[in-house]
Design a protein around this motif. Structure first.
Motif, PDB file in Angstrom:
ATOM      1  N   VAL A 127      94.609  50.104   7.283  1.00  0.00           N
ATOM      2  CA  VAL A 127      93.566  49.270   7.882  1.00  0.00           C
ATOM      3  C   VAL A 127      94.265  48.059   8.488  1.00  0.00           C
ATOM      4  O   VAL A 127      94.814  47.207   7.765  1.00  0.00           O
ATOM      5  CB  VAL A 127      92.518  48.833   6.837  1.00  0.00           C
ATOM      6  CG1 VAL A 127      91.405  48.043   7.517  1.00  0.00           C
ATOM      7  CG2 VAL A 127      91.958  50.038   6.100  1.00  0.00           C
ATOM      8  N   GLU A 128      94.247  47.965   9.814  1.00  0.00           N
ATOM      9  CA  GLU A 128      94.967  46.908  10.511  1.00  0.00           C
ATOM     10  C   GLU A 128      94.058  45.723  10.819  1.00  0.00           C
ATOM     11  O   GLU A 128      92.839  45.806  10.723  1.00  0.00           O
ATOM     12  CB  GLU A 128      95.570  47.467  11.798  1.00  0.00           C
ATOM     13  CG  GLU A 128      96.581  48.589  11.561  1.00  0.00           C
ATOM     14  CD  GLU A 128      97.142  49.151  12.856  1.00  0.00           C
ATOM     15  OE1 GLU A 128      96.522  48.911  13.919  1.00  0.00           O
ATOM     16  OE2 GLU A 128      98.202  49.821  12.814  1.00  0.00           O
ATOM     17  N   GLY A 129      94.702  44.627  11.204  1.00  0.00           N
ATOM     18  CA  GLY A 129      93.964  43.431  11.584  1.00  0.00           C
ATOM     19  C   GLY A 129      93.386  42.676  10.406  1.00  0.00           C
ATOM     20  O   GLY A 129      92.403  41.934  10.546  1.00  0.00           O
ATOM     21  N   ILE A 130      93.995  42.824   9.228  1.00  0.00           N
ATOM     22  CA  ILE A 130      93.491  42.172   8.019  1.00  0.00           C
ATOM     23  C   ILE A 130      94.305  40.915   7.739  1.00  0.00           C
ATOM     24  O   ILE A 130      95.528  40.964   7.540  1.00  0.00           O
ATOM     25  CB  ILE A 130      93.563  43.123   6.807  1.00  0.00           C
ATOM     26  CG1 ILE A 130      92.734  44.382   7.077  1.00  0.00           C
ATOM     27  CG2 ILE A 130      93.097  42.412   5.551  1.00  0.00           C
ATOM     28  CD1 ILE A 130      91.260  44.129   7.330  1.00  0.00           C
ATOM     29  N   ALA A 131      93.637  39.770   7.718  1.00  0.00           N
ATOM     30  CA  ALA A 131      94.299  38.495   7.442  1.00  0.00           C
ATOM     31  C   ALA A 131      94.184  38.095   5.977  1.00  0.00           C
ATOM     32  O   ALA A 131      95.011  37.324   5.479  1.00  0.00           O
ATOM     33  CB  ALA A 131      93.707  37.397   8.319  1.00  0.00           C
ATOM     34  N   THR A 132      93.154  38.585   5.313  1.00  0.00           N
ATOM     35  CA  THR A 132      92.920  38.224   3.906  1.00  0.00           C
ATOM     36  C   THR A 132      92.524  39.467   3.128  1.00  0.00           C
ATOM     37  O   THR A 132      91.665  40.240   3.577  1.00  0.00           O
ATOM     38  CB  THR A 132      91.796  37.178   3.772  1.00  0.00           C
ATOM     39  OG1 THR A 132      92.117  36.039   4.565  1.00  0.00           O
ATOM     40  CG2 THR A 132      91.617  36.759   2.320  1.00  0.00           C
ATOM     41  N   THR A 133      93.139  39.653   1.978  1.00  0.00           N
ATOM     42  CA  THR A 133      92.763  40.743   1.077  1.00  0.00           C
ATOM     43  C   THR A 133      92.246  40.139  -0.220  1.00  0.00           C
ATOM     44  O   THR A 133      92.915  39.299  -0.836  1.00  0.00           O
ATOM     45  CB  THR A 133      93.964  41.653   0.772  1.00  0.00           C
ATOM     46  OG1 THR A 133      94.480  42.181   1.999  1.00  0.00           O
ATOM     47  CG2 THR A 133      93.555  42.799  -0.145  1.00  0.00           C
ATOM     48  N   ILE A 134      91.037  40.546  -0.601  1.00  0.00           N
ATOM     49  CA  ILE A 134      90.448  40.081  -1.863  1.00  0.00           C
ATOM     50  C   ILE A 134      90.364  41.275  -2.796  1.00  0.00           C
ATOM     51  O   ILE A 134      89.784  42.310  -2.453  1.00  0.00           O
ATOM     52  CB  ILE A 134      89.054  39.463  -1.641  1.00  0.00           C
ATOM     53  CG1 ILE A 134      89.183  38.248  -0.710  1.00  0.00           C
ATOM     54  CG2 ILE A 134      88.432  39.052  -2.968  1.00  0.00           C
ATOM     55  CD1 ILE A 134      87.860  37.596  -0.373  1.00  0.00           C
ATOM     56  N   VAL A 135      90.967  41.130  -3.952  1.00  0.00           N
ATOM     57  CA  VAL A 135      91.091  42.237  -4.893  1.00  0.00           C
ATOM     58  C   VAL A 135      90.115  42.054  -6.045  1.00  0.00           C
ATOM     59  O   VAL A 135      90.202  41.068  -6.793  1.00  0.00           O
ATOM     60  CB  VAL A 135      92.531  42.336  -5.434  1.00  0.00           C
ATOM     61  CG1 VAL A 135      92.672  43.570  -6.326  1.00  0.00           C
ATOM     62  CG2 VAL A 135      93.537  42.371  -4.296  1.00  0.00           C
ATOM     63  N   ASN A 136      89.198  42.965  -6.163  1.00  0.00           N
ATOM     64  CA  ASN A 136      88.281  42.988  -7.310  1.00  0.00           C
ATOM     65  C   ASN A 136      88.726  44.153  -8.187  1.00  0.00           C
ATOM     66  O   ASN A 136      88.273  45.278  -8.046  1.00  0.00           O
ATOM     67  CB  ASN A 136      86.836  43.186  -6.836  1.00  0.00           C
ATOM     68  CG  ASN A 136      85.856  43.141  -7.983  1.00  0.00           C
ATOM     69  OD1 ASN A 136      85.916  42.265  -8.836  1.00  0.00           O
ATOM     70  ND2 ASN A 136      84.946  44.108  -8.028  1.00  0.00           N
ATOM     71  N   HIS A 137      89.700  43.875  -9.062  1.00  0.00           N
ATOM     72  CA  HIS A 137      90.328  44.970  -9.793  1.00  0.00           C
ATOM     73  C   HIS A 137      90.023  44.885 -11.283  1.00  0.00           C
ATOM     74  O   HIS A 137      89.338  43.978 -11.756  1.00  0.00           O
ATOM     75  CB  HIS A 137      91.833  45.001  -9.531  1.00  0.00           C
ATOM     76  CG  HIS A 137      92.560  43.733  -9.919  1.00  0.00           C
ATOM     77  ND1 HIS A 137      93.912  43.592  -9.800  1.00  0.00           N
ATOM     78  CD2 HIS A 137      92.115  42.550 -10.420  1.00  0.00           C
ATOM     79  CE1 HIS A 137      94.272  42.387 -10.204  1.00  0.00           C
ATOM     80  NE2 HIS A 137      93.198  41.745 -10.588  1.00  0.00           N
ATOM     81  N   ALA A 138      90.532  45.844 -12.039  1.00  0.00           N
ATOM     82  CA  ALA A 138      90.292  45.899 -13.475  1.00  0.00           C
ATOM     83  C   ALA A 138      90.911  44.687 -14.151  1.00  0.00           C
ATOM     84  O   ALA A 138      92.103  44.419 -13.980  1.00  0.00           O
ATOM     85  CB  ALA A 138      90.882  47.185 -14.049  1.00  0.00           C
ATOM     86  N   PRO A 139      90.149  43.930 -14.935  1.00  0.00           N
ATOM     87  CA  PRO A 139      90.697  42.753 -15.605  1.00  0.00           C
ATOM     88  C   PRO A 139      91.521  43.131 -16.837  1.00  0.00           C
ATOM     89  O   PRO A 139      91.605  44.296 -17.227  1.00  0.00           O
ATOM     90  CB  PRO A 139      89.446  41.966 -16.006  1.00  0.00           C
ATOM     91  CG  PRO A 139      88.389  43.008 -16.147  1.00  0.00           C
ATOM     92  CD  PRO A 139      88.711  44.081 -15.151  1.00  0.00           C
ATOM     93  N   PRO A 162      92.181  32.261   6.795  1.00  0.00           N
ATOM     94  CA  PRO A 162      92.690  32.282   8.168  1.00  0.00           C
ATOM     95  C   PRO A 162      91.827  33.178   9.051  1.00  0.00           C
ATOM     96  O   PRO A 162      91.087  34.032   8.552  1.00  0.00           O
ATOM     97  CB  PRO A 162      94.097  32.868   7.998  1.00  0.00           C
ATOM     98  CG  PRO A 162      94.006  33.716   6.769  1.00  0.00           C
ATOM     99  CD  PRO A 162      93.052  32.993   5.853  1.00  0.00           C
ATOM    100  N   PRO A 163      91.919  33.011  10.359  1.00  0.00           N
ATOM    101  CA  PRO A 163      91.179  33.907  11.259  1.00  0.00           C
ATOM    102  C   PRO A 163      91.625  35.351  11.059  1.00  0.00           C
ATOM    103  O   PRO A 163      92.780  35.621  10.722  1.00  0.00           O
ATOM    104  CB  PRO A 163      91.561  33.398  12.655  1.00  0.00           C
ATOM    105  CG  PRO A 163      92.056  32.007  12.431  1.00  0.00           C
ATOM    106  CD  PRO A 163      92.689  31.993  11.080  1.00  0.00           C
ATOM    107  N   GLY A 164      90.709  36.262  11.299  1.00  0.00           N
ATOM    108  CA  GLY A 164      91.041  37.671  11.176  1.00  0.00           C
ATOM    109  C   GLY A 164      90.151  38.371  10.167  1.00  0.00           C
ATOM    110  O   GLY A 164      89.296  37.764   9.520  1.00  0.00           O
ATOM    111  N   GLY A 165      90.384  39.659  10.060  1.00  0.00           N
ATOM    112  CA  GLY A 165      89.546  40.467   9.196  1.00  0.00           C
ATOM    113  C   GLY A 165      89.842  40.267   7.724  1.00  0.00           C
ATOM    114  O   GLY A 165      90.892  39.771   7.326  1.00  0.00           O
TER     115      GLY A 165
END
Length: 662
Positions: free
Chosen positions: A598-610, A511-514
Motif C-alpha cells: 500500500v503506497e502513499g502512506i505517511a502514517t501507520t497506526i498499529v492497533n495490535h495485540a497488547p 504529516p501530509p499523506g495517507g
C-alpha cells in the motif's frame, strides 16, 4: 412519589390493568429459557426488574404455531405443559406489584437457525427471499394461515389462564403480521393479498383471535415499528394506516412503538440501537401514532435515563417509556429514580456487547457493567462478611474497580491503588473515539459504586512492597492491565509509526499523506480511528480479521460502516502488518504468502495485540489473583466479570459469612 419525575411515576391503565408507573421492560430474548420453557433463571431475571420498581414486564416472544420457531430455544405457547412456567413467572412478578404481559409471535421468514445446523426453513405470505439471514421461505397455504391465526388465540388462552396479565401481538420488525401488509413481501392474490384491506386481514384476524383467547378482563397490546427504516420497508405514513385499522377494530388496549426491520442490516440496527443514536430518538414516531389513538402508547429507542423518559412523556411523545437495556444495566433504576437518587443510577452506555451481543452468540444476556444481570441465581443476593477482611486491589481500571466495589459492599476493608491520576484505565481512551463518548460512563459508574461502597481509593500511587506492611492485606487482587507490545514487523528508514494507544493518548501532528490503520482484531479502535482520520485524509483500514469490525456487535458495526463507506475508506481484509518504510506499508495475506503493498502512506497506526502487565513484587505468601488484562488482554466485559468473580470468591472464602437476612 418522585419529585423529579412526577409523570413517569404516575399510574396508568392498560385496559383492565393498572400500572404503578410508566417504566416498561419490553419483550427481549434473554437466552435464559430452559429448552424453550420458562425456568428458574428466566424467572429470577424478570423478578429482579420487578423488585427494582418496573411498572410492566413484557415477556420475550412465545411462538403461536410450530412454524414459529425462529431459533431453537424460543419459548413456545403451543405446549400445554408450558403453562406452569407462565404461572410461576407471573407469581414472581406480581409479588412486587408489577404487571406482566407475554408476546405472541410468529417470525414468518425471519428465521435465524435451522435444525441440527442445517439452513433455516421458514414460511411467509410469499416466497420473497430474506436478505439478512438468506432465507427463501415457503408460501403459506390458507389452511396453515388459519392454523396460525387460531394459534394466537390458543396461546393467549394458555398464557392468560396461567395468571399472566395479558398478551402482546408482535407485528414489529418485519415479522409475519407485517409481512402480509408489506406489498414488497406479500405478492398473494387471494383474500390475504392484493388490496390494502386484504393485506391487513391477517393482522386483524390475529388480534381478534388473541382477544378471544385472552378474554375481556385481560390486556391485549400491539407491538409495531412506527417506520421500518430500511429500503422497501414500510414508512411511517403506511404504518399510520395500520394503526387506524386496529383502532377501528377496537380490540387493542395499548400500542408499543419501536423502529426498524429484521430483514436487512440497515433496518435491523434499530432493533437494539447502539450509542450512535440519540436518546429517545424514536419519540417522533410514537408522537405521530398518539394522534390517531386514545390508547396508551409506549415507545422504545435508547431511553436510558429517567429524565429522558420524563421529558418524552411531558412533551406528549408517549405515555409510557420502554427502558429495557437501562434495566439490564441497572435493575433498580426505577426504584432509584422514584426516590430521586439519580446519582446512584448505573446508566446503560448502549455498547450492545453483552445484551444483544450475547443473544446473537447464543448465550444468556448480561451487561458489561453489571455482569450480575442474567446471572442472578449465581451472584445475588450478595453475601456479607461478619469480620471485615482486608483486601488490596492494585489497578483502577474496570476490573479493579468492580472487584473493589463488590468486596467493600459485602463488608470487607478495601484499598484500591491506581498509578494514574484518574480511574478508568483503557475506558478513558475508548471514549475518545467517534460515537464512543458514552463509553466513559462505564468508568464513571464503577467509580461511583466503589466510592459509595466505602473503598479507600488512592490515585497517583504506584504499588510497592511498602504497601504490604502498611495495609496488611489478607488478599491481593492484581488488575494492572496491559501495555503496548514491541513491534513484530520490520521498520525501514524513519516512517511515523504509532500505536492506537499512543495516538489516542497524545497524538502528534500527522504529516501530509495517507494513513494506514493496521487492525489485528477487527474491533472498535480500528473503525473508530478510521472514522476520525478519514474526515481529513485518505485512510486505509487493514485488518487481520475477515472484515472490518468483525469483533463488534452486528448492529453497532452496521451503524458505523456507512460513515466509512461515504468517507471512501479503503479496506484490506485478511492481512497482517509485515513492514513499513518511508511511504509504503507491506501487508501479508493471512490466507497465503501473498504480499500486498500500500503506497502513499505517511502514517501507520498499529492497533495490535497488547501485552499483559504482570507485577513483580514478592507478596510474602499473601494470596493473590490476577484479573482483567493482566491475566489475559481482552475487553471490558471480561475485566468487569472477573472483578465480580474474584471479589465473590474472596467474600466466600475469607472471614465469616453472614447468611442473607441474618
Amino acid at each position: 412519589m418522585s419529585s423529579l419525575f412526577p409523570k413517569l411515576f404516575s399510574p396508568i391503565d392498560l385496559g383492565p390493568l393498572r400500572l404503578r408507573n410508566r417504566i416498561v421492560s419490553s419483550g427481549h430474548d434473554t437466552m435464559l429459557a430452559d429448552d424453550g420453557t420458562i425456568g428458574a433463571d428466566l424467572i429470577a431475571y424478570h423478578e429482579r426488574r420487578a423488585a427494582g420498581g418496573a411498572g410492566l414486564i413484557v415477556l420475550q416472544v412465545s411462538g403461536v404455531h410450530p412454524t414459529a420457531r425462529y431459533t431453537s430455544h424460543v419459548l413456545m405457547a403451543t405446549d400445554p405443559d408450558a403453562a406452569d412456567g407462565y404461572s410461576a413467572i407471573a407469581d414472581a412478578v406480581h409479588k412486587h406489584s408489577c404487571g406482566i404481559v407475554a408476546q405472541l409471535f410468529h417470525p414468518g421468514r425471519e428465521v435465524m437457525d435451522g435444525e441440527q445446523g442445517m439452513a433455516p426453513q421458514a414460511v411467509a405470505p410469499s416466497d420473497r427471499p430474506q436478505e439478512r439471514f438468506h432465507v427463501v421461505p415457503q408460501e403459506l397455504s390458507t389452511d396453515v394461515i388459519d392454523e396460525i391465526v387460531e394459534g394466537y388465540g390458543q396461546s393467549a388462552e394458555l398464557i392468560c389462564q396461567a395468571g399472566v396479565d395479558g398478551v402482546e401481538v408482535v407485528a414489529s420488525h418485519g415479522y409475519l403480521p407485517i409481512q402480509f401488509i408489506n406489498p414488497a413481501v406479500n405478492s398473494r392474490t387471494d383474500k390475504y393479498g392484493g388490496s390494502p384491506e386484504n393485506r391487513l386481514r391477517f393482522l386483524l384476524d390475529a388480534i381478534a383471535s388473541a382477544r378471544r383467547g385472552a378474554g375481556e378482563n385481560k390486556v391485549v397490546g400491539l407491538r409495531i415499528s412506527g417506520d421500518e427504516l430500511t429500503s422497501n420497508g414500510l414508512v411511517d405514513s403506511e404504518i399510520l394506516e395500520v394503526i387506524k385499522a386496529t383502532e377501528n377494530q377496537g380490540m387493542v388496549d395499548y400500542i408499543s412503538v419501536t423502529g426498524g426491520d429484521s430483514s436487512t442490516l440497515q433496518g435491523a440496527q434499530h432493533i437494539v440501537p447502539s450509542m450512535q443514536y440519540e436518546p429517545a430518538y424514536l419519540g417522533q414516531l410514537s408522537e405521530q401514532i398518539k394522534k390517531f389513538t386514545d390508547r396508551p402508547v409506549m415507545v422504545a429507542g435508547r431511553i436510558n435515563q429517567p429524565h429522558e423518559a420524563e421529558k418524552a412523556i411531558v412533551d406528549g411523545q408517549t405515555d409510557l417509556c420502554i427502558m429495557t437495556r437501562a434495566m439490564i444495566c441497572d435493575p433498580e433504576i426505577a426504584g432509584k429514580a422514584e426516590r430521586d437518587a439519580v446519582e446512584e443510577i448505573r446508566a446503560c452506555i448502549g455498547c450492545n456487547q453483552a445484551c444483544i451481543g450475547h443473544f446473537q452468540q447464543g448465550v444468556g444476556i448480561s451487561c458489561i457493567q453489571y455482569p450480575e444481570s442474567g446471572r442472578e441465581l449465581t451472584f445475588l443476593p450478595r453475601p456479607k462478611v461478619r469480620e471485615a477482611s482486608r483486601l488490596l486491589v492494585v489497578g483502577g481500571g474496570p476490573a479493579g474497580m468492580k472487584a473493589a466495589a463488590v468486596a467493600a459492599e459485602a463488608g470487607a476493608q478495601v484499598t484500591l491503588l491506581e498509578r494514574e491520576k484518574a480511574l478508568g484505565g483503557q475506558v478513558l481512551l475508548a471514549e475518545k473515539l467517534p460515537h464512543r463518548s458514552e463509553f466513559g460512563g462505564a468508568a464513571t459508574n464503577l467509580t461511583a459504586e466503589a466510592q459509595r461502597a466505602g473503598v479507600d481509593i488512592r490515585t497517583g500511587t504506584e504499588f510497592s512492597a511498602s504497601h504490604l506492611g502498611e495495609l496488611r492485606p489478607d488478599h491481593v487482587i492484581f488488575a494492572t492491565g496491559s501495555t503496548d507490545r514491541d513491534p513484530d514487523f520490520e521498520i525501514v528508514d524513519s516512517p511515523l509509526v504509532l500505536t492506537s494507544r499512543q495516538f489516542l493518548t497524545d497524538a502528534p501532528e500527522l504529516p501530509p499523506g495517507g494513513v494506514l490503520i493496521a487492525d489485528w482484531k477487527g474491533d472498535w479502535a480500528g473503525m473508530g480511528l478510521a472514522i476520525m482520520l478519514a474526515r481529513k485524509r485518505q485512510v486505509t483500514l487493514a485488518t487481520a480479521a475477515n472484515f472490518a469490525g468483525a469483533g463488534i456487535q452486528q448492529y453497532t458495526r452496521t451503524a458505523l460502516m456507512p460513515e466509512l463507506i461515504r468517507a471512501k475508506v479503503d479496506f484490506v481484509n485478511d492481512a497482517r502488518l509485515a513492514g513499513v518504510d518511508e511511504d509504503t506499508v507491506y501487508l501479508q495475506s493471512t490466507l497465503c504468502d501473498e504480499v500486498i503493498e500500500v503506497e502513499g502512506i505517511a502514517t501507520t497506526i498499529v492497533n495490535h495485540a497488547p501485552h499483559a502487565v504482570v507485577p513483580d513484587i514478592d507478596l510474602n505468601g499473601i494470596p493473590s489473583v490476577r484479573i482483567g488484562d493482566c491475566k489475559a488482554p481482552r475487553t471490558v466485559e471480561e475485566a468487569v466479570y472477573e472483578g465480580l468473580t474474584a471479589a465473590n470468591e474472596f467474600i466466600l472464602t475469607t472471614g465469616h459469612r453472614i447468611p442473607v437476612g441474618a
